[in-house]
Every structure is written in structure tokens, then in C-alpha cells.
Design a protein around this motif. Sequence first.
Motif, PDB file in Angstrom:
ATOM      1  N   PHE A 205       7.309 -44.580 -23.637  1.00 57.87           N
ATOM      2  CA  PHE A 205       7.573 -43.236 -23.828  1.00 57.87           C
ATOM      3  C   PHE A 205       8.690 -43.015 -24.724  1.00 57.87           C
ATOM      4  O   PHE A 205       9.334 -44.013 -25.015  1.00 57.87           O
ATOM      5  CB  PHE A 205       7.767 -42.376 -22.417  1.00 57.87           C
ATOM      6  CG  PHE A 205       6.634 -42.529 -21.731  1.00 57.87           C
ATOM      7  CD1 PHE A 205       5.478 -41.579 -21.874  1.00 57.87           C
ATOM      8  CD2 PHE A 205       6.417 -43.279 -20.555  1.00 57.87           C
ATOM      9  CE1 PHE A 205       4.287 -41.551 -21.226  1.00 57.87           C
ATOM     10  CE2 PHE A 205       5.333 -43.405 -19.725  1.00 57.87           C
ATOM     11  CZ  PHE A 205       4.278 -42.565 -19.904  1.00 57.87           C
ATOM     12  N   ASP A 206       9.064 -41.843 -25.273  1.00 59.93           N
ATOM     13  CA  ASP A 206      10.191 -41.377 -26.281  1.00 59.93           C
ATOM     14  C   ASP A 206      11.198 -41.838 -25.517  1.00 59.93           C
ATOM     15  O   ASP A 206      11.761 -41.573 -24.331  1.00 59.93           O
ATOM     16  CB  ASP A 206      10.069 -39.888 -26.288  1.00 59.93           C
ATOM     17  CG  ASP A 206      11.339 -39.473 -27.451  1.00 59.93           C
ATOM     18  OD1 ASP A 206      10.956 -39.492 -28.478  1.00 59.93           O
ATOM     19  OD2 ASP A 206      12.225 -39.305 -26.908  1.00 59.93           O
ATOM     20  N   GLU A 353       9.688 -40.061 -30.741  1.00 59.89           N
ATOM     21  CA  GLU A 353      10.391 -39.927 -32.195  1.00 59.89           C
ATOM     22  C   GLU A 353      10.214 -41.555 -32.842  1.00 59.89           C
ATOM     23  O   GLU A 353      10.095 -41.566 -34.078  1.00 59.89           O
ATOM     24  CB  GLU A 353      11.780 -39.778 -31.635  1.00 59.89           C
ATOM     25  CG  GLU A 353      12.745 -39.858 -33.022  1.00 59.89           C
ATOM     26  CD  GLU A 353      14.204 -39.513 -32.607  1.00 59.89           C
ATOM     27  OE1 GLU A 353      15.208 -39.721 -33.551  1.00 59.89           O
ATOM     28  OE2 GLU A 353      14.493 -38.885 -31.369  1.00 59.89           O
ATOM     29  N   GLU A 354      10.133 -42.577 -31.962  1.00 59.81           N
ATOM     30  CA  GLU A 354      10.045 -43.805 -32.463  1.00 59.81           C
ATOM     31  C   GLU A 354       8.750 -44.053 -33.298  1.00 59.81           C
ATOM     32  O   GLU A 354       8.812 -44.446 -34.585  1.00 59.81           O
ATOM     33  CB  GLU A 354      10.334 -45.014 -31.393  1.00 59.81           C
ATOM     34  CG  GLU A 354      11.777 -44.979 -30.645  1.00 59.81           C
ATOM     35  CD  GLU A 354      11.876 -43.772 -29.866  1.00 59.81           C
ATOM     36  OE1 GLU A 354      13.116 -43.280 -29.634  1.00 59.81           O
ATOM     37  OE2 GLU A 354      10.920 -43.276 -29.401  1.00 59.81           O
ATOM     38  N   GLU A 355       7.760 -43.586 -32.636  1.00 60.58           N
ATOM     39  CA  GLU A 355       6.316 -43.850 -33.473  1.00 60.58           C
ATOM     40  C   GLU A 355       6.487 -42.723 -34.787  1.00 60.58           C
ATOM     41  O   GLU A 355       5.957 -43.437 -35.644  1.00 60.58           O
ATOM     42  CB  GLU A 355       5.306 -43.178 -32.460  1.00 60.58           C
ATOM     43  CG  GLU A 355       4.959 -44.181 -31.298  1.00 60.58           C
ATOM     44  CD  GLU A 355       4.072 -43.798 -30.494  1.00 60.58           C
ATOM     45  OE1 GLU A 355       3.292 -44.488 -29.583  1.00 60.58           O
ATOM     46  OE2 GLU A 355       4.032 -42.380 -30.003  1.00 60.58           O
ATOM     47  N   VAL A 396       4.004 -29.805 -35.763  1.00 53.54           N
ATOM     48  CA  VAL A 396       4.452 -30.387 -34.896  1.00 53.54           C
ATOM     49  C   VAL A 396       3.710 -31.392 -34.181  1.00 53.54           C
ATOM     50  O   VAL A 396       2.536 -31.259 -33.940  1.00 53.54           O
ATOM     51  CB  VAL A 396       4.664 -29.240 -33.586  1.00 53.54           C
ATOM     52  CG1 VAL A 396       5.291 -30.043 -32.308  1.00 53.54           C
ATOM     53  CG2 VAL A 396       5.621 -28.065 -33.892  1.00 53.54           C
ATOM     54  N   ILE A 397       4.125 -32.807 -34.465  1.00 56.87           N
ATOM     55  CA  ILE A 397       3.493 -33.961 -34.088  1.00 56.87           C
ATOM     56  C   ILE A 397       3.876 -34.568 -32.911  1.00 56.87           C
ATOM     57  O   ILE A 397       3.156 -35.657 -32.181  1.00 56.87           O
ATOM     58  CB  ILE A 397       3.315 -35.064 -35.216  1.00 56.87           C
ATOM     59  CG1 ILE A 397       4.674 -35.328 -35.502  1.00 56.87           C
ATOM     60  CG2 ILE A 397       2.632 -34.473 -36.721  1.00 56.87           C
ATOM     61  CD1 ILE A 397       4.935 -36.466 -36.610  1.00 56.87           C
ATOM     62  N   GLY A 398       4.762 -34.186 -32.235  1.00 54.45           N
ATOM     63  CA  GLY A 398       5.165 -34.504 -31.088  1.00 54.45           C
ATOM     64  C   GLY A 398       5.920 -33.549 -30.298  1.00 54.45           C
ATOM     65  O   GLY A 398       6.700 -32.820 -30.848  1.00 54.45           O
ATOM     66  N   HIS A 449      17.043 -36.051 -39.030  1.00 58.02           N
ATOM     67  CA  HIS A 449      16.146 -36.305 -40.195  1.00 58.02           C
ATOM     68  C   HIS A 449      16.045 -37.922 -40.039  1.00 58.02           C
ATOM     69  O   HIS A 449      16.937 -38.837 -40.099  1.00 58.02           O
ATOM     70  CB  HIS A 449      16.560 -35.816 -41.277  1.00 58.02           C
ATOM     71  CG  HIS A 449      16.931 -34.272 -41.626  1.00 58.02           C
ATOM     72  ND1 HIS A 449      15.898 -33.264 -41.779  1.00 58.02           N
ATOM     73  CD2 HIS A 449      17.984 -33.734 -41.221  1.00 58.02           C
ATOM     74  CE1 HIS A 449      16.501 -32.139 -41.875  1.00 58.02           C
ATOM     75  NE2 HIS A 449      17.735 -32.073 -41.313  1.00 58.02           N
ATOM     76  N   HIS A 450      14.558 -38.188 -40.254  1.00 59.44           N
ATOM     77  CA  HIS A 450      14.328 -39.549 -40.515  1.00 59.44           C
ATOM     78  C   HIS A 450      13.388 -39.689 -41.597  1.00 59.44           C
ATOM     79  O   HIS A 450      12.545 -38.971 -41.797  1.00 59.44           O
ATOM     80  CB  HIS A 450      13.770 -40.425 -39.347  1.00 59.44           C
ATOM     81  CG  HIS A 450      14.393 -40.200 -37.936  1.00 59.44           C
ATOM     82  ND1 HIS A 450      15.494 -41.177 -37.830  1.00 59.44           N
ATOM     83  CD2 HIS A 450      14.247 -39.654 -36.756  1.00 59.44           C
ATOM     84  CE1 HIS A 450      16.064 -40.919 -36.636  1.00 59.44           C
ATOM     85  NE2 HIS A 450      15.191 -39.895 -36.216  1.00 59.44           N
TER      86      HIS A 450
END
Length: 450
Positions: A205-206, A353-355, A396-398, A449-450
Motif C-alpha cells: 500500500f501507499d 504515490e510510489e506506483e 485523480v489517479i490515486g 511534485h514528481h
Amino acid sequence: MSFDFDLFVIGGGSGGVRAARIAAGYGARVALAEEDRMGGTCVIRGCVPKKLMVFAASMPAAVDEAQAYGWSATLGAFDWLAFRAKLHAELDRLERIYRAGQDNAGVRVFNQRATVAGAHEVQLADGTVISAKHILIAVGGRPFVPKFDGCEHVLTSNDLFHLEALPKRLLIVGGGYIASEFACVFNGLGSDVTQWNRSPLLRSFDTECRDLIVERMCARGIDVHENVVIDRVTKADSGFVAHCGDGRSQEFDAIVYATGRVPNTHGLGLEAAGVRLAQNGAVVVDDWSQTNIPSIYAVGDVTDRVNLTPVAIREGHAFADTVFGAAPRKTDHALIASAVFTRPEFGTCGLSEEEARKGGPVEVYVSTFRPMRSAFAGAEERVLMKLIVAKESRKVIGCHIVAPEAGEMIQLAAIAMKMGATKEQFDATCAVHPTMAEELVTMRAPVRHH
């Protein structure tokens, strides 16, 4: 060639029952075999009894909160056997509903194990061979316990609803959502809970959400240790001793392994019938839930796609529509929301966030705060709301929520996400005040921001 049935379903869990009922509704002659109890993992030994245990475990905190709000409230002892009796009466009631649903649909139910005997044949445990135009494998999964010295002494999640007494000292081995949920449940019911895992808890999970949940679990008194590997378990006079690779050993009244689940295909006859299986025993299927043998299909956890009850139900329904309803459709496995009933509860939909960072530029919006209800009561609870937005599309993807009733909130957020809602559409939605969920539509500036 004439067949005994148009469809034979092996497995009476959520996916198999739905497929059988819908196919029968289209006029198909349907049979279903179930070797254990109708309703499958979810109803009999999973989500339903677990959630009732979650409710039971939340009562001590509710009494503490009542006192903080001015009530003179006290709580007596927890009567595990009284609760267990009521729990099993409820599961019996649900099973009767599942059976009635099959009977009313005209499905012929065989209360015994069935195995695959060929592309169009199944064999019942009593030796009867039955022919069917189509076979649906819906046998689900089962808890996995690795082989080690003393593994016969440990319990699995299946056993936790049948305990004769509440263990005073309980070790839960595993770090996934099932292990973590049960750690929180038994902690709430008054057991001294220790949780060991070889890697970080809830690692799929996140990370930011995971860290908050684990921190709160530890604050509630769950003794969490990561990077622990058990070599062997021995029986002592007063319990069971877990021995670790680093020389540590500790005694418990019960040791539960919740170290993952595996597809329940062992001894089902699928290999002999030529059905392709993955390395872990999962049935390999295409987007239509069809195996490499055209007459054999599979749905639910046995396919190891998305192992959630509502997904199995959708897959079973889509299969019946496609094969018997002349309304071909695939199951969409994107953006499926889920809830983890730890304390605090966790609702999640879409990418962590990691994915998300791997897929292109993203903005991350986070709000973390003490909710009004807890803050007034002087409790240390924290809520975390998190939106991950694709920079280019603004979608919104997550969405990740750590909060009381997070499961209820994520269900509604998932509707917007499935429709492709953008951050600006979230922002254009007026807040409902005072609520926790209003934070989802009031986060103005990204924190990263990434």
C-alpha cells in the motif's frame, strides 16, 4: 452431443453462486458443487465474520470516547463464547439465503467435492461422472502456511472464528491486510497481540498511509516487529514457543499464520484436463475468464487477478452474460477501490504515490489532521487524506484515506475516479461541513511534485 447440464460450477462462493444464478436465469440447465459451506471465504470465513469482529473490537474505544463526551460509561468483560455463538448463528442465516438463491433459480446443488475429469466432464466425490457443455472453476483460495518444524501447531485465519477461548497472548505472523486486521481486532478484544513479519507491514500500500496505520497500531499496544523470520515452533506446557533465526524465542497461547493465500486448485484435475496453471496454481484465463480449454472458464480468487469478493461477483456475472445471455462483456479491473479494516481504517483506490511516479509526472495533495471528534475527546487519532493527480490529464489517479469509516468514503470517491474526474472537478464540488471527507475537495496546493 447432449450434456447432462449446460453449465457445471465448481465452488459455491461469491463468484460461483452469482454465475450459476444468472446463467440459470437465462434458461441454462445449471449444477453447482460445494464441498464445504455455501457462501465461500467471504461469507463463512472472511469479510463478513471479520467485520462483525471489527465492530465488537471497537466497543472499548467507544466507551472511552463516551466518557470524554460527558457520559458516565463503563464496560464489563467481553464474553467471547456468547459473541461466537451469535456470530455463527448469523453465518448460518446467510448460508441459508445463499442456498435459497440457488434453489429459487433452479440450480441443482451437489454438497460434495467435484473435480475436473475432462473438457466436458466433472467427477463427484461419490464417483458420479457428470457431463456439461461448460465448466466454471470458482474454488477460490486458501490460507498458505509454509512448511517448517512445528507448523502443525499454528492456526490460520480460518480458525479464528472457532476459537474455544480468546487467547491472552497471541502472535500473528504476516504483514498483509489480513494479518494486520486481525492484529487490530484481537488487540481491541483484549488480547496481548504481537505481530511479526519478515518485511514491512502493509508494504503493497501507499507508504505514507502505511506508516501512519502502523504507527497507530503500535500506539494501541500491538507489539510489531519487522524483519523477523521464524525457524520453528515448539509446544510448551502453557502454550507454544516461536523460535526465530536471530536466537530470539517467545511463548504465546496461540500462533496464527496470515502469510498469504494460494489458489485452491490442488487435486482438482485441471492439469490432467490440459488447463494451463500459473506457477502458484492459479488458473490462467483471458479477459473473458476463459482458459486455454474453450469449454472451461474460471472466476474469482482462483485466477489470482484481483482477489476481492465484489470482483469475483462481477467476473461471474460477466461470464454468465457472455456465455448464456448473448451479451458479451469483459470485467474491467481498473480503479477498483478496497478497504482495510485496521484501526485506523484505510480506504484506497487507484495508484499509490510510489506506483504513480513510475507512470509520468504527478502532483501529490495531502491533508493530515486530528479529526474534530477525536480532538474534542483528547484522543491522539490522526486522519490522512491523499490525492494523486496526473499532471498532464489532471485526472485523480490515486485516492487514499486513513480515517474512521474510510471504507464508506472511498466507495463514493471511487465513483468520481471511475468517471475520470479531474482535480479541478473535485475542487469544483462544494464541501460538506463539518465532515472529515470535505478535505477531499478543499486541498488547494500540492505538497509534492514528481
